[in-house]
Write an enzyme that holds these catalytic residues in place. Structure first.
Site, PDB file in Angstrom:
ATOM      1  N   GLU A 741       8.340   2.582 -11.233  1.00  0.00           N
ATOM      2  CA  GLU A 741       8.514   1.264 -10.344  1.00  0.00           C
ATOM      3  C   GLU A 741       7.226   1.286  -9.436  1.00  0.00           C
ATOM      4  OE1 GLU A 741      11.693   2.762  -6.961  1.00  0.00           O
ATOM      5  OE2 GLU A 741      12.750   2.111  -8.872  1.00  0.00           O
ATOM      6  N   PRO A 742       6.162   0.930  -9.917  1.00  0.00           N
ATOM      7  CA  PRO A 742       4.897   0.808  -9.115  1.00  0.00           C
ATOM      8  C   PRO A 742       5.121  -0.541  -8.350  1.00  0.00           C
ATOM      9  CG  PRO A 742       4.225   0.327 -11.197  1.00  0.00           C
ATOM     10  CD  PRO A 742       5.720   0.910 -11.442  1.00  0.00           C
ATOM     11  N   GLY A 743       4.485  -0.611  -7.254  1.00  0.00           N
ATOM     12  CA  GLY A 743       4.564  -1.973  -6.369  1.00  0.00           C
ATOM     13  C   GLY A 743       2.984  -2.311  -6.073  1.00  0.00           C
ATOM     14  N   ARG A 744       2.525  -1.260  -5.099  1.00  0.00           N
ATOM     15  CA  ARG A 744       1.396  -1.450  -4.422  1.00  0.00           C
ATOM     16  C   ARG A 744       0.077  -1.438  -5.568  1.00  0.00           C
ATOM     17  NH1 ARG A 744      -2.655   1.591  -1.321  1.00  0.00           N
ATOM     18  NH2 ARG A 744      -3.520   0.067   0.018  1.00  0.00           N
ATOM     19  N   ARG A 780      -0.254  -2.626   8.507  1.00  0.00           N
ATOM     20  CA  ARG A 780      -0.348  -1.426   7.923  1.00  0.00           C
ATOM     21  C   ARG A 780      -1.237  -0.566   8.781  1.00  0.00           C
ATOM     22  NH1 ARG A 780      -2.620  -0.231   3.402  1.00  0.00           N
ATOM     23  NH2 ARG A 780      -1.130   1.111   2.748  1.00  0.00           N
ATOM     24  N   TYR A 784       0.704   2.547   9.618  1.00  0.00           N
ATOM     25  CA  TYR A 784       0.701   4.022   8.672  1.00  0.00           C
ATOM     26  C   TYR A 784      -0.762   4.319   9.036  1.00  0.00           C
ATOM     27  CZ  TYR A 784       3.924   1.521   5.838  1.00  0.00           C
ATOM     28  OH  TYR A 784       5.368   0.943   5.193  1.00  0.00           O
ATOM     29  N   CYS A 811      -1.373  -8.807  21.783  1.00  0.00           N
ATOM     30  CA  CYS A 811      -1.492  -8.130  23.002  1.00  0.00           C
ATOM     31  C   CYS A 811      -0.917  -6.844  22.742  1.00  0.00           C
ATOM     32  CB  CYS A 811      -0.779  -9.062  23.950  1.00  0.00           C
ATOM     33  SG  CYS A 811      -1.038  -8.450  25.686  1.00  0.00           S
ATOM     34  N   GLU A 812      -1.597  -6.019  22.044  1.00  0.00           N
ATOM     35  CA  GLU A 812      -0.859  -4.517  21.806  1.00  0.00           C
ATOM     36  C   GLU A 812      -2.342  -3.780  21.834  1.00  0.00           C
ATOM     37  OE1 GLU A 812       1.774  -2.882  21.971  1.00  0.00           O
ATOM     38  OE2 GLU A 812       2.974  -4.926  22.068  1.00  0.00           O
ATOM     39  N   TYR A 840       2.121  -5.125   0.916  1.00  0.00           N
ATOM     40  CA  TYR A 840       2.544  -4.844   2.397  1.00  0.00           C
ATOM     41  C   TYR A 840       1.927  -5.381   3.287  1.00  0.00           C
ATOM     42  CZ  TYR A 840       5.279  -1.412  -0.471  1.00  0.00           C
ATOM     43  OH  TYR A 840       5.919  -0.877  -1.304  1.00  0.00           O
TER      44      TYR A 840
END
Length: 859
Positions: A741-744, A780, A784, A811-812, A840
């Site tokens: 089940e690949p996604g990326r 991301r 990550y 503002c981070e 993602y």
């Protein structure tokens, strides 16, 4: 003579492999001739022919005449062969040293094998090679003279140095001597001398120890106050890791003496650490070059470090480390305890490398390169130490060291590296007082596999700033053009004009290329062992992408009711798989009622709602006890919330049986971004073994996590190798249907973000490029520490400038899309492209700060 101008000397050192063929001596001649044509005086320092020193060492250890004679015959034959290969005519100089070898083998001292005799024997390798070399250079019309190194390198014993060290690991004080430099220049312009040897105050030959030829070159460089010392070897220089372990290792273009010393001391075999100090004291630059490829850039080592931000420069490892752990409650606050303990090491002639202390324990390491560490020495040491503490010897170990100036200021970037060590047995951690290294001592057996992983993690965390051209050069595999998997050119390069036109209408925006999705899906379908493919909708749920993927025959893997609903709307004919995690009871019931294949990964549903599943099939997601991926937050095995622990499997089976539930499939997904095809084979084998034990299993789901390379130094996942690996397991377990089940993998490369530059700013040594896309559009990097290629699409073919931080308007402080990116000079209004944003990206976007996230456009 003092009124004459100082001679300008170049010292060239050539190692064993560099002096072992006629072709190499032709290159040595060309290098020496080039320096002579530039008006330089040249001193060539040579090692023994490759392998000869090892043979001589075996000869010194032989305890009978016959073995010594056999070794002698092999050494003679090797040099006779070299003499013939060089097509030399005058045999007399070589014959002198061969007869000297015979005399030493027949000498009465051979039976006792005393240290002075051993030193004389070991010195023969360089005496023979330098004799062949000077004869060869003269045959090539270079007026070279033979120089006896022992006449100029005079060893002095160090304090507390034992006899072994005085004869077989001697040290030479070397300071610039202009009188010697001018006197030697008056004799000629080209000399060949020996590395590895010197003479003591009694006139005896002594040896400089491992790497002694490097050290000899450094001593001569200091004595002559040379313009430069060049170490010519079989690699282009120092690298960020051992390139034979890590093909992506970067050439270190420039280092200062202290950094080079640390890298050499902690395991880089290209340069012996003892050779740094003499040139550092004399302020003589040192270079490392490749004899086989003299055109390649090397490593330049000098007094001043490049003006660069703190960075890990290298990761290295040393094997054969022995730890001595000493424990005693009595040492706490006992004045002089350490002095008494260390006195035993001094008495046995052992030099301590690393030290770790606590209230009741002191652990130290012994490096075999600096010590004669054998069972006799250790036994005697432990017997003495046992009188004052409990002693434990831990061996064999390896010391893995991160080297870089300003190490303590980078600790916050090392979370991923420290997490990797957390899975291993670490015996000792040491951080140097000079703030140049951080060392972990682990079991030797794991070091070789661990170093490449850590090197990759350091780059990903940007603790190793490989984009800094002032420090880092090309990759090893690029320098030597090693074979690597070809990476197709990104689709957006060909469609640049179209994207720039689109950016005129709107930014920020996601842009997706359906052709890339289609090609990825078709590529996966060629992996014949996989019976069913499922696309993980959470990666990107855009209807156009889902429809294309379903058209290619993929099922849809969902983790929420919203995803199930989207799947039905877009592709009602596609098979659906529901794999939630800690979802409420109603979601399981709704999925079951809709006929969707259902996955559980916890005991709780059976313990509390068992009747909901009675008479049905379910899939079981397991935690196989390991996680994979570039960051803790993408590792879904081991210490994560996903999957049933293996020690709960029997209880799960008992509850399933009690409720009349059939375990029809097993599923495992251990992480994302994996580029090693062997990973899924391991998962497949483990699931198959468990499936046979359970008996009712008909499907094995090996999950996804198929990686796409984000950086230029990463190699694409080899789908052919993946198919081959899976086919092996399939042949052994044909009774199971295989799902994945690949996604990326399907959609990451298909999407980019277009963003417009809003402002630029310099703050101290840091340059910022701001754009209208922020972490609300692409989280991301913040979540990550994921790496996305960023290019200035407006000025894509302009030369890159200094590194910049690419940031957004949120503002981070974590709103950073890319650290240390080498963009061309960038201006307000330029269009930036953020690559690999198809997975993602929009799926995780938000309205944080009440800013609209990037829209989506399908090409």
């Amino acid at each position: 003579m003092s009124d004459q101008p100082a001679a300008s000397w170049i010292v060239l050192k050539f190692g064993g492999t560099s002096v072992s063929t006629r072709a190499h001596w032709d290159k040595i001649a060309a290098i020496a001739r080039a320096w002579r044509e530039r008006g330089k005086q040249v001193l060539i320092v040579v090692s023994a022919l490759s392998g000869i020193t090892d043979q001589l060492k075996v000869l010194t250890e032989a305890h009978a005449d016959a073995p010594r004679r056999a070794i002698r015959d092999a050494i003679v034959a090797r040099h006779e062969s070299m003499f013939a290969e060089m097509q030399l005519a005058d045999r007399a100089p070589l014959q002198y040293w061969l007869e000297r070898l015979d005399a030493l083998v027949a000498n009465a001292r051979a039976e006792a094998g005393g240290l002075p005799w051993q030193a004389e024997v070991l010195a023969l390798g360089e005496q023979l090679s330098s004799t062949l070399g000077v004869t060869c250079l003269n045959r090539l019309n270079l007026a070279a003279q033979w120089l006896d190194a022992r006449e100029h390198l005079h060893a002095q014993p160090l304090p507390n140095q034992n006899a072994w060290g005085r004869y077989l690991s001697a040290s030479v004080p070397a300071a610039p001597d202009p009188v010697f430099a001018q006197a030697l220049a008056a004799r000629g312009g080209l000399f060949v001398t020996q590395g590895f040897m010197a003479r003591n105050a009694q006139g005896e030959t002594v040896i400089l120890g491992r790497g002694g030829s490097d050290t000899s070159a450094s001593y001569f460089g200091a004595l002559l106050k040379a313009e430069k010392v060049e170490i010519w070897t079989d690699v282009a220089g120092m690298f960020s890791a051992n390139p034979r372990q890590v093909p992506n290792a970067r050439l270190l273009a420039r280092l200062d003496y202290e950094e080079a010393q640390e890298i050499a001391t902690t395991g880089a075999k290209v340069l012996h650490p003892r050779c740094i100090n003499p040139v550092r004291e004399a302020r003589v630059p040192l270079a490392i070059r490749d004899t086989n490829f003299p055109e390649l850039p090397g490593t330049e080592i000098g007094a001043v470090a490049p003006d660069a931000a703190p960075s890990v420069k290298a990761i290295s490892s040393r094997g054969g480390i022995t730890l001595i752990s000493m424990e005693s409650i009595g040492m706490w606050q006992q004045v002089g305890f350490l002095a008494d303990v260390f006195e035993h090491f001094k008495r046995h002639g052992l030099s301590i490398d690393l030290v770790g202390t606590s209230e009741t324990n002191v652990t130290v390491s012994l490096d075999p390169t600096e010590n004669l560490v054998n069972s006799d020495v250790l036994s005697a040491l432990c017997a003495d130490l046992a009188k004052v503490c409990r002693v434990k010897v831990i061996a064999p170990c390896a010391a893995i060291t991160l080297v870089g100036r300003g190490m303590r200021s980078m600790l916050h970037k090392l979370s991923g590296v420290l997490a990797e060590f957390g899975a291993q047995r670490v015996h000792l951690i040491s951080q140097s007082s000079n703030n140049l290294n951080l060392t972990f001592v682990v079991d030797e057996v794991i070091a070789a596999d661990l170093v490449p992983t850590l090197h990759d993690l350091l780059i990903r965390a940007e603790a190793m700033r490989v984009e800094d051209a002032a420090v880092f050069g090309p990759r090893w595999r690029d320098l030597y053009k090693k074979e690597q998997s070809a990476r197709a050119e990104s689709w957006w390069i060909a469609r640049r004009a179209e994207l720039l036109a689109l950016a005129e209408a709107r930014t920020p925006c996601y842009v997706y290329d359906l052709a890339t999705v289609r090609a990825r899906a078709q590529a996966l379908r060629t992996i014949s062992p996989v019976d069913r493919w499922f696309y993980a909708i959470k990666a990107n749920a855009h209807p156009a992408l889902l429809k294309e993927i379903a058209t290619q025959g993929f099922g849809l893997e969902c983790v929420s009711p919203g995803e199930l609903e989207r799947a039905v709307q877009v592709a009602p004919e596609a098979t659906r798989l529901f794999t939630p995690n800690f979802a409420p009871r109603a979601e399981y019931a709704a999925a079951r009622a809709g006929g969707v294949a259902l996955t559980l990964d916890n005991l709780h549903p059976f313990e509390r709602w068992g009747e909901d599943f009675s008479g049905h099939e379910i899939f079981l997601r397991l935690d196989l006890g390991a996680g994979r991926g570039h960051h803790d937050k993408v590792k879904t095995g081991a210490q994560s919330k996903f999957g049933l622990a293996l020690d709960e499997l029997d209880e799960f089976r008992r509850l399933a049986h009690r409720h009349g539930v059939r375990i029809a499939g097993l599923h495992a997904h251990l992480g994302s971004g994996i580029l090693d095809a062997a990973h899924w084979k391991d998962v497949y084998v483990q699931l198959a073994s468990l499936g046979e034990k359970i008996g009712s299993v008909r499907v094995l789901n090996i999950g996804g996590g198929l990686g796409v390379p984000a950086r230029g130094d990463e190699i694409s996942l080899d789908l052919a190798a993946l198919g081959g690996a899976l086919a092996e397991v399939k042949a052994a377990y044909p009774q199971f249907e295989l799902w994945a089940e690949p996604g990326r993998y399907l959609v990451a490369d298909a999407g980019v973000i277009l963003a417009r530059v809003t402002q630029t700013k310099r703050k101290g040594d840091t340059r910022y490029v701001g754009c209208d896309a922020g972490m609300n559009s692409l989280i991301r990097p913040a979540l990550y520490e994921a790496y996305h290629e960023i290019v200035n699409l407006t000025r894509m073919y302009a030369a890159p400038a200094e590194p910049v931080q690419v940031v957004g308007p949120i503002c981070e402080s974590g709103d950073v899309l890319g650290n240390n990116r080498r963009l061309p000079p960038t201006c307000e209004g330029d269009v930036l492209l953020i690559a690999q944003a198809g997975a993602y990206g929009a799926a995780m976007a938000s309205h944080y700060n009440l800013r609209e996230p990037a829209g989506e456009v399908i090409l």
